[in-house]
Design an enzyme around this catalytic site. Structure first.
Site, mmCIF file in Angstrom:
data_model
loop_
_atom_site.group_PDB
_atom_site.id
_atom_site.type_symbol
_atom_site.label_atom_id
_atom_site.label_comp_id
_atom_site.label_asym_id
_atom_site.label_seq_id
_atom_site.Cartn_x
_atom_site.Cartn_y
_atom_site.Cartn_z
ATOM 1 N N HIS A 265 -10.364 -4.440 -31.743
ATOM 2 C CA HIS A 265 -10.119 -3.401 -30.723
ATOM 3 C C HIS A 265 -10.202 -1.993 -31.317
ATOM 4 O O HIS A 265 -11.184 -1.304 -31.093
ATOM 5 C CB HIS A 265 -8.796 -3.584 -29.970
ATOM 6 C CG HIS A 265 -8.698 -4.896 -29.282
ATOM 7 N ND1 HIS A 265 -9.642 -5.333 -28.378
ATOM 8 C CD2 HIS A 265 -7.792 -5.908 -29.368
ATOM 9 C CE1 HIS A 265 -9.312 -6.543 -27.943
ATOM 10 N NE2 HIS A 265 -8.203 -6.910 -28.529
ATOM 11 N N ASP A 316 -13.239 -12.131 -26.654
ATOM 12 C CA ASP A 316 -11.789 -12.006 -26.573
ATOM 13 C C ASP A 316 -11.138 -12.875 -25.491
ATOM 14 O O ASP A 316 -10.961 -14.063 -25.685
ATOM 15 C CB ASP A 316 -11.436 -10.516 -26.404
ATOM 16 C CG ASP A 316 -9.958 -10.233 -26.635
ATOM 17 O OD1 ASP A 316 -9.229 -11.165 -27.025
ATOM 18 O OD2 ASP A 316 -9.525 -9.084 -26.429
#
Ligand code: ZN
Length: 450
Positions: A265, A316
């Site tokens: 991220h 993800d």
């Protein structure tokens, strides 16, 4: 095995009439300008690794898009995710993982880094084999042929202040001794998978104490180390309030960051943090679709590239599985933010080409996998684009990638090889139907139960 490509993207650029010889899953020889032999394809590309996935979350996709109370956020999503995973048995986890892996392969990924934190039974404790859940992930990789970098996660506390785990989190929690057994068991279950890799994953600065962080990185002498970092504003605030420093600032100053590390991220960084983190050699693990779905924020692409940073993409939460869409969104966020076009392009390389090559190289680095380029010595992680499709008509070179990523559709991937295993043919994964039938049965039962 011998493959022939009318055009292929090689490390030094596009080449025509390329013969690729593959032995034991690895590329043995690449010869451009050769006479046609073997199975022929219009366009072959290096197939990237999906560098970040929690496969079990595929089963929740589409379930969390209605407003609950007040402002929905990452944290309300997480509450539903915790409720959902209370129900998951090892069999369910295996069935869901296989479905996610089929979809990954069909979208163009040759392998996945599975950031695996659902280790234990509901309520805590361990299964009789502490690595039972890891074994299910490994079995899904074997069944689907998708390459695997397995990353058992250590998760030990409910927040930066060290509060105890509660509720749904109890299934993730391991003290370091239990974690070491999970890691060892996971490694055992992967024996005999030549291209698989084992790594470690401290979940995040909020879920692992600083003392444990220092210790777990020594559990494996090599192999990848992945960690979530600076995804949410609240996470930054919490770290800052407790430690007096921002997460990335702290990580750069205190962790032995290098090419083994993949920071997932990194959507909440100051320009100074972006620069400092890029220079450590870590890969930034970007998951644009999930980051959009969860309202995380936008990664500073040009700042990162300008500092020489490596990046790759991951799916993800698996809310939708599409390699092309992850890359497209990564570029589009930069455009919307900067009111500019072709932000992630470079001199001499189009946006599509730069995104593709970076994701292939960065994904391979993050996975600890010799892959990411069509070159001798690499695993044969390859995909074929459907050059006969009307959407690719008239395109060559970088234009093929631009048309695929910005104007195409996922089904343009006709064939995919993972370490030479030909697992997608004619746009369909070879065990798609069997895996889908099992997934349907699992999902019906789970949705009825919640
Ligand atoms: Zn994640």
């Amino acid at each position: 095995m011998i493959l022939f490509a009318e055009t292929a993207l090689l490390p030094d650029g596009w080449a025509r009439d390329v013969v690729i010889r593959i032995d034991d899953g690895k590329i043995a020889e690449v010869t451009p300008g050769a006479a046609r032999e073997g199975e022929a394809f219009g366009c072959l590309l290096p197939a990237p690794v999906n560098l970040h996935s929690h496969t079990f979350q595929r089963a929740m996709a589409g379930m969390t898009e209605a407003r609950t109370v007040g402002q929905d956020s990452f944290w309300t999503w997480r509450a539903l995710m915790y409720r959902f995973l209370e129900r998951l048995s090892p069999e369910d986890v295996g069935a869901i993982a296989a479905q996610a892996m089929v979809e990954m392969a069909e979208s163009g990924f040759a392998a996945v880094c599975e950031f695996h934190y659902l280790h234990h039974p509901a309520g805590g404790g361990t299964y009789s084999d502490p690595a039972e859940m890891s074994a299910r992930i490994v079995a899904a990789s074997v069944e689907t042929g998708l390459g695997l970098t397995h990353l058992p996660v250590i998760y030990e506390q409910g927040g930066v202040d060290g509060r105890a785990l509660a509720g749904g989190q109890l299934r993730f929690g391991s003290v370091p001794e239990v974690y070491a057994r999970v890691l060892e068991g996971a490694g055992r279950s992967m024996a005999g998978m030549p291209d698989a890799a084992l790594g470690i994953a401290p979940h995040s600065l909020r879920a692992v104490s600083r003392g444990t962080l220092g210790r777990v990185v020594d559990l494996l002498s090599d192999g990848p180390i992945h960690m979530h970092i600076a995804e949410q504003v609240a996470e930054v605030t919490e770290v800052e309030a407790t430690w007096g420093t921002r997460p990335v600032e702290w990580a750069v100053a205190n962790l032995p960051l290098d090419r083994r590390w993949c920071m997932i991220h990194a959507t909440q960084m100051t320009p100074g943090e972006t620069m400092a983190l890029a220079r450590t050699g870590v890969v930034a693990g970007l998951c644009p679709m999930t980051e959009a779905n969860l309202g995380d924020g936008v990664f500073d692409g040009p700042g990162w590239l300008g500092a020489g940073g490596a990046f790759g993409v991951g799916t993800d939460s698996n809310v939708r599985i599409s390699l092309a869409e992850e890359l497209r969104l990564l570029e589009y966020y930069q455009r919307l933010q900067r009111k500019a076009r072709a932000v992630m392009a470079d001199e001499g390389k189009s946006t599509g080409r730069l995104l593709w090559e970076s994701a292939a190289k960065g994904g391979a680095q993050a996975a600890g996998r010799a892959s990411g380029a069509i070159a001798p010595g690499m695993w044969a992680d390859l995909l074929a684009l459907d050059r006969g499709d009307v959407r690719l008509e008239g395109f060559a070179g970088d234009g093929l990638l631009d048309a695929f990523l910005f104007a195409g559709r996922d089904g343009l991937v006709t064939d995919l090889w993972s370490a030479g295993r030909h697992i997608v043919r004619g746009g369909r994964h070879i065990v798609r139907d069997r895996v889908a039938a099992r997934f349907r049965a699992t999902i019906r039962r789970l949705r009825e139960a919640i």
